[in-house]
Design an enzyme around this catalytic site. Structure first.
Site, PDB file in Angstrom:
ATOM      1  N   ASP A 290       0.806  -1.214   0.000  1.00 52.04           N
ATOM      2  CA  ASP A 290       0.000   0.000   0.000  1.00 52.04           C
ATOM      3  C   ASP A 290       0.838   1.262   0.000  1.00 52.04           C
ATOM      4  O   ASP A 290       2.029   1.230   0.250  1.00 52.04           O
ATOM      5  CB  ASP A 290      -0.829   0.037   1.294  1.00 52.04           C
ATOM      6  CG  ASP A 290      -2.094  -0.758   1.150  1.00 52.04           C
ATOM      7  OD1 ASP A 290      -2.432  -1.119   0.032  1.00 52.04           O
ATOM      8  OD2 ASP A 290      -2.744  -1.005   2.193  1.00 52.04           O
TER       9      ASP A 290
ATOM     10  N   LYS B 118      -3.228   3.315  -2.359  1.00 51.74           N
ATOM     11  CA  LYS B 118      -4.495   4.040  -2.493  1.00 51.74           C
ATOM     12  C   LYS B 118      -4.282   5.501  -2.144  1.00 51.74           C
ATOM     13  O   LYS B 118      -3.646   5.831  -1.155  1.00 51.74           O
ATOM     14  CB  LYS B 118      -5.526   3.472  -1.523  1.00 51.74           C
ATOM     15  CG  LYS B 118      -5.871   2.049  -1.788  1.00 51.74           C
ATOM     16  CD  LYS B 118      -7.085   1.706  -0.953  1.00 51.74           C
ATOM     17  CE  LYS B 118      -7.185   0.228  -0.718  1.00 51.74           C
ATOM     18  NZ  LYS B 118      -6.355  -0.236   0.374  1.00 51.74           N
TER      19      LYS B 118
ATOM     20  N   MET C 284      -7.799   8.693   9.560  1.00 51.04           N
ATOM     21  CA  MET C 284      -8.355   9.116   8.260  1.00 51.04           C
ATOM     22  C   MET C 284      -9.278  10.323   8.425  1.00 51.04           C
ATOM     23  O   MET C 284     -10.407  10.321   7.937  1.00 51.04           O
ATOM     24  CB  MET C 284      -9.145   7.960   7.619  1.00 51.04           C
ATOM     25  CG  MET C 284      -8.282   6.772   7.308  1.00 51.04           C
ATOM     26  SD  MET C 284      -9.204   5.447   6.554  1.00 51.04           S
ATOM     27  CE  MET C 284      -9.889   4.641   7.968  1.00 51.04           C
TER      28      MET C 284
HETATM   29  N1  SAH Z   1      -4.134  -0.009   9.517  1.00 49.27           N
HETATM   30  C1  SAH Z   1      -3.555   1.267   9.782  1.00 49.27           C
HETATM   31  C2  SAH Z   1      -4.558   2.386   9.581  1.00 49.27           C
HETATM   32  C3  SAH Z   1      -5.026   2.505   8.172  1.00 49.27           C
HETATM   33  S1  SAH Z   1      -6.090   3.851   7.929  1.00 49.27           S
HETATM   34  C4  SAH Z   1      -2.972   1.294  11.194  1.00 49.27           C
HETATM   35  O1  SAH Z   1      -3.187   0.367  11.974  1.00 49.27           O
HETATM   36  O2  SAH Z   1      -2.232   2.223  11.494  1.00 49.27           O
HETATM   37  C5  SAH Z   1      -4.968   5.112   7.432  1.00 49.27           C
HETATM   38  C6  SAH Z   1      -4.874   6.176   8.492  1.00 49.27           C
HETATM   39  O3  SAH Z   1      -3.961   5.789   9.508  1.00 49.27           O
HETATM   40  C7  SAH Z   1      -4.352   7.498   7.999  1.00 49.27           C
HETATM   41  O4  SAH Z   1      -5.354   8.269   7.381  1.00 49.27           O
HETATM   42  C8  SAH Z   1      -3.885   8.123   9.283  1.00 49.27           C
HETATM   43  O5  SAH Z   1      -4.968   8.625  10.016  1.00 49.27           O
HETATM   44  C9  SAH Z   1      -3.350   6.934  10.044  1.00 49.27           C
HETATM   45  N2  SAH Z   1      -1.889   6.788   9.885  1.00 49.27           N
HETATM   46  C10 SAH Z   1      -1.231   5.753   9.363  1.00 49.27           C
HETATM   47  N3  SAH Z   1       0.101   5.957   9.422  1.00 49.27           N
HETATM   48  C11 SAH Z   1       0.274   7.154  10.002  1.00 49.27           C
HETATM   49  C12 SAH Z   1       1.410   7.929  10.360  1.00 49.27           C
HETATM   50  N4  SAH Z   1       2.658   7.496  10.123  1.00 49.27           N
HETATM   51  N5  SAH Z   1       1.229   9.114  10.956  1.00 49.27           N
HETATM   52  C13 SAH Z   1      -0.013   9.572  11.217  1.00 49.27           C
HETATM   53  N6  SAH Z   1      -1.122   8.888  10.902  1.00 49.27           N
HETATM   54  C14 SAH Z   1      -0.993   7.691  10.310  1.00 49.27           C
END
Ligand code: SAH
Length: 491
Positions: A35, A57, A171
């Site tokens: 991803d 995405k 998100m």
């Molecule tokens: N499965 C992932 C989340 C996926 S949804 C998890 O467990 O982290 C994607 C969202 O995750 C982004 O829109 C943001 O809100 C958050 N996110 C993922 N990586 C991030 C990062 N390095 N810093 C801040 N937010 C992050």
């Protein structure tokens, strides 16, 4: 035979937060489907022979629709491949991990799940925010702020407020004003501490700490973009006191590492741990000589020598490989004295149960040559072709018989210069661990202005090579990685 799909959580970005099991799955993968949120340092772990499929995405438009991703996983597994589905954070937390497994289950394709470090917990931690604290809350709620296509945001703000717990929204950057308004309308105090952390756990991490009332405005001013997470709750008030990540010694610095890829691992990892934005840019590689004619011949006549000299940690491994190939073992070294250029080379000898008799106080060729000036020959030098002339010069001068046996060649890698070229407009640190890394670096960037580069050099000979190209330098006190790290911290 059917293959297998392993759903792996890649963590939030810092490559050190990939789990051991995830790393192992990745290194055995034949196909990797990844991803957008998986960081480049983790993508660099994909084995070169594996097929890497980017299904990244973008918010609002999906280059590869979910059904297509599900189909790719199924297809590759049915071809008998070992497929890793690599997802940001944890695969089951707003990661559609469940959706991707459904088709596999229908077709009886075996799968495994390797959980990942989720951004929902780790990003606040890197922002100095413990998501719970006994003095402030007794629950934590993780919410998506993303509305499904064509739908309104459906969050029960009153219920969330009543919990009194910490709220983490994923998100949510584009819905931030609506979220803050929703909570205020539900009766949450306007002074409630709240924060947004952008690109958490990465060197580019930014943080805005505010109150519920002002957060949306402050975030807009700071031009925060996705990926970012929103945290609302009293625990956000701790973020300044607990801010450890922004205080790391190399935070905000970019360091280009030019070591060979197979040996850059530890230096890069240590620099990252110190908060640096590390760009791996391997300029050289050492390649064992095959056939190893000269080395094989020297091993045949080994009993004629008094000293055996290694000038890099790769030397002993290559030597013993050929020794074994000749049907011999370490007993063939009985009576030989051993010299190593530095502690890492001595350590490489220790792996074969051998202790170096001589390690110079300063770990470079000049000092090794000085330390060996009084020895009795013949001396066998096992080192790179085109090694430093210091050793042969001193033996010639003193009439000590010696053989200079090239065991490996240094080849130039020609890495893709685009990412590094883009960095050179601003001050940047570049590590040089040998004169050949300097040459490889400069030659990979023809015509590029190097005036913003500070070369962090492992010794005077390396520094001299860099200065020849007009690069300003700092020099580590000793020729060790530890000392180089210390030197980089002080720049
Ligand atoms: N499965 C992932 C989340 C996926 S949804 C998890 O467990 O982290 C994607 C969202 O995750 C982004 O829109 C943001 O809100 C958050 N996110 C993922 N990586 C991030 C990062 N390095 N810093 C801040 N937010 C992050």
């Amino acid at each position: 035979m059917s293959g297998k799909v392993i759903l792996v959580g890649a963590g939030p970005g810092d490559p050190g937060l990939l789990t051991e099991k995830g790393h192992q799955a990745l290194s055995q993968a034949q196909v990797v489907v990844f991803d957008r949120l998986v960081s480049p340092a983790i993508l660099a772990l994909i084995p070169p022979r594996a097929e890497a499929i980017d299904v990244g995405k973008e918010s609002c438009h999906h280059p590869v629709p979910q059904e297509e991703i599900n189909r790719i996983l199924l297809e590759k597994a049915l071809e008998g491949k070992r497929v890793v589905r690599l997802k940001g954070g944890d695969p089951f937390l707003f990661g559609r991990g469940g959706e991707e497994l459904e088709l596999l289950v229908e077709h009886g394709v075996p799968f495994e799940v390797v959980p990942g470090v989720t951004s929902a917990l780790s990003v606040p931690a890197y922002g100095g925010i413990p998501v719970t604290h006994r003095d402030f809350c007794s629950s934590l709620h993780i919410v998506t702020g993303h509305a499904r296509a064509g739908k309104e945001l459906s969050i029960d703000f009153e219920a969330l407020r009543r919990t009194g717990g910490t709220l983490v929204f994923l998100m949510s950057v584009s819905s931030l004003p609506k979220i803050c308004r929703g909570l205020l309308d539900a009766g949450m105090e306007p002074e409630m501490p709240a924060a947004v952390v952008e690109r958490g756990t990465l060197p580019q991490q930014r943080k805005v700490v505010s109150t519920l009332e002002h957060l949306a405005q402050d975030v807009e001013q700071a031009k925060i973009k996705s990926p970012a997470i929103i945290i609302v709750g009293k625990v956000c008030g701790l973020s300044d006191r607990f801010d450890w990540f922004d205080d790391l010694p190399l935070k905000g610095k970019t360091v280009v590492v030019t070591r060979p890829a197979d040996r850059a691992g530890t230096l890069s990892a240590q620099l990252r741990q110190l908060g640096a934005d590390v760009v791996d840019y391997p300029c050289i590689r050492t390649v064992a000589r095959t056939p190893a004619t000269e080395l094989d011949r020297a091993i045949e006549g080994l009993s004629a020598y008094r000293w055996l000299v290694f000038t890099s940690p790769v030397g002993p491994g290559l030597f013993f490989e050929r020794l074994r190939a000749a049907g011999k073992d370490s007993r063939a070294l009985a009576g030989l004295r051993l010299a190593a250029i530095g502690p890492k080379t001595a350590e490489a000898l220790e792996k074969f149960g051998l202790t170096a008799d001589l390690v110079p106080a300063t770990y470079d060729s000049d000092h090794l040559a000085q330390a060996m000036s009084g020895v009795e020959g013949p001396v066998l030098l096992c080192r790179a072709s085109q090694g430093s002339p210091a050793l042969p010069n001193i033996f010639e001068k003193n009439g000590v018989p010696f053989a200079d046996v090239p065991c490996y060649d240094t080849v130039y890698e020609n890495p893709d210069p685009a990412p590094v070229r883009a960095l050179l407009a601003e001050p940047v640190l570049v590590t040089f661990t040998s004169a050949s890394t300097v040459r490889g670096f400069v030659e990979s960037l023809p015509g590029v202005d190097l005036s913003q580069v500070t070369g962090c050099c492992i010794g005077p000979a390396t520094a001299a090579a860099a200065e020849k190209y007009g690069i300003s330098v700092v020099i580590s006190k000793e020729a060790t990685m530890e000392s180089l790290l210390e030197c980089i911290k002080e720049v």
